[in-house]
Scaffold this motif. Structure first.
Motif, PDB file in Angstrom:
ATOM      1  N   ARG A  21      40.450  25.293  -8.896  1.00 38.25           N
ATOM      2  CA  ARG A  21      39.932  24.719  -7.652  1.00 38.25           C
ATOM      3  C   ARG A  21      39.145  25.781  -6.886  1.00 38.25           C
ATOM      4  N   ARG A  22      39.649  27.008  -6.898  1.00 37.10           N
ATOM      5  CA  ARG A  22      38.983  28.082  -6.148  1.00 37.10           C
ATOM      6  C   ARG A  22      37.760  28.615  -6.884  1.00 37.10           C
ATOM      7  N   ILE A  23      37.776  28.511  -8.221  1.00 39.89           N
ATOM      8  CA  ILE A  23      36.668  29.066  -9.028  1.00 39.89           C
ATOM      9  C   ILE A  23      36.103  27.956  -9.918  1.00 39.89           C
ATOM     10  N   LEU A  77      38.964  38.634 -13.488  1.00 35.79           N
ATOM     11  CA  LEU A  77      39.328  38.009 -12.213  1.00 35.79           C
ATOM     12  C   LEU A  77      40.656  37.263 -12.346  1.00 35.79           C
ATOM     13  N   ARG A  89      42.906  36.727  -1.058  1.00 36.46           N
ATOM     14  CA  ARG A  89      41.597  36.139  -1.324  1.00 36.46           C
ATOM     15  C   ARG A  89      41.103  36.639  -2.676  1.00 36.46           C
ATOM     16  N   LEU A  90      40.116  35.967  -3.217  1.00 35.07           N
ATOM     17  CA  LEU A  90      39.607  36.369  -4.535  1.00 35.07           C
ATOM     18  C   LEU A  90      39.068  37.790  -4.460  1.00 35.07           C
ATOM     19  N   PRO A  91      39.427  38.640  -5.422  1.00 34.92           N
ATOM     20  CA  PRO A  91      38.837  39.986  -5.454  1.00 34.92           C
ATOM     21  C   PRO A  91      37.313  39.872  -5.585  1.00 34.92           C
ATOM     22  N   LYS A  92      36.639  40.828  -4.962  1.00 39.84           N
ATOM     23  CA  LYS A  92      35.175  40.781  -4.909  1.00 39.84           C
ATOM     24  C   LYS A  92      34.619  41.799  -5.906  1.00 39.84           C
ATOM     25  N   LEU A  93      33.786  41.332  -6.820  1.00 41.05           N
ATOM     26  CA  LEU A  93      33.252  42.228  -7.846  1.00 41.05           C
ATOM     27  C   LEU A  93      32.218  43.177  -7.239  1.00 41.05           C
TER      28      LEU A  93
END
Lengths: 162, 155
Positions: A21-23, A77, A89-93
């Motif tokens: 859902r998030r990605i 990820l 929160r999603l890690p940021k590349l």
């Protein structure tokens, strides 16, 4: 130790619903995974089932280098999210480096990741992608992620500082 | 040397091989990557936004994997654009710096150029922009193998 000969791709699961859902891009790629506990793997193994639409060179044929890179990035990820139970929160590349060692043929691809360094703000992940033989990787990559603690939860950053 | 979008160009122009590349490379066609333009040694491939490439639904950011695919394709195109005639090449390595998040909604455009060709290897760099943002969202550096070794040229 991962014994690719014993990998059961048919036993693979879709990524957990909350991550899909998030990605949304995960569903486009059609990634699946074998949890770490299966077959005594020390880490989850991610699987990109072969699909014609992911091909780059149709003559060989071979997977598009971008599809391989995307698979590896998203494996890293998911690996981080699974290790951290998806709380932040999603890690940021920040950056991504990939070496292509041999072409990825028209068959299933596998990836596994290792956190090489977990700093207070940055995580370095090493990623290996292979097809028939673990010892003959199609690509090796590394990625730096900015690790953003949940807003207000600065203790997390303190906890993981080396 | 001005940029003319592909739809305004007549046939027989330098953009045609890049358009052909986007058509025959299946995964480019899958994502909807198309040849946007050519400006001298630079080529531009574009990736229109669709929900398939959304990478962070909470923050509405495009997935970096889709950006990497656009970059790999654009850098390969730039090498083919720089070579005197078509030949097979393969990505040796690729490094991408994600300078800022790419917001969902806008078309992404990757400008790529080849800055060195040797008898065995070709090097390319690129910058990726998203519609509505002046600064690049990503930059990259890549090297490619020329699969058929060339005779060493004088100089």
């Amino acid at each position: 130790m991962i014994e690719p000969g014993h990998l059961k791709a048919e036993a693979a699961l879709p990524p957990p619903e909350q991550f899909c859902r998030r990605i949304p891009h995960l569903q486009h790629l059609g990634m699946r995974y074998l949890p770490a506990c299966v077959e005594n793997h020390s880490a989850p193994v991610f699987i990109l089932g072969f699909q014609d639409r992911l091909v780059g060179n149709t003559h060989l044929p071979a997977l598009h280098g971008g599809a391989v890179a995307s698979f590896m990035e998203n494996s890293a990820l998911l690996h981080l999210l699974m290790e951290q139970n998806g709380t932040s929160r999603l890690p940021k590349l920040i950056d991504f480096n990939i070496d292509y060692l041999r072409s990825a043929g028209p068959r299933d691809s596998f990836a596994c990741c290792e956190v090489a360094k977990l700093g207070s703000r940055v995580v370095l992940v090493h990623i290996r992608c292979w097809q028939r033989h673990f010892d003959r990787p199609a690509a090796l990559a590394r990625a730096h992620y900015l690790w953003e603690p949940v807003s207000g939860n600065t203790e997390l950053a303190e906890d993981i500082r080396p | 040397m001005s940029l003319i979008p592909s739809h305004e160009r007549p046939d027989g122009d330098p953009l045609r091989p890049i358009q052909r590349f986007c058509e025959v490379v299946t995964y480019c066609a899958t994502l909807g990557i198309y040849a946007y333009g050519v400006d001298g040694p630079k080529v531009c491939l574009a990736l229109p936004y669709c929900e398939d490439i959304l990478g962070d639904a909470d923050r509405q950011w495009i997935n970096t994997g889709a950006i990497t695919t656009l970059i790999d394709s654009a850098c390969g195109s730039a090498i083919l654009h720089a070579l005197p005639q078509y030949e097979a090449i393969a990505t040796l390595d690729l490094r991408v710096d994600y300078l800022r998040p790419a917001p969902a909604g806008g078309e992404m455009r990757c400008w790529a150029w080849c800055h060195r060709i040797t008898s065995n290897v070709a090097f390319a760099q690129s910058e990726v922009y998203v519609e509505g943002i002046d600064e690049p969202v990503a930059t990259s550096s890549a090297s490619f193998m020329r699969l058929k070794p060339q005779k060493r040229e004088a100089g």
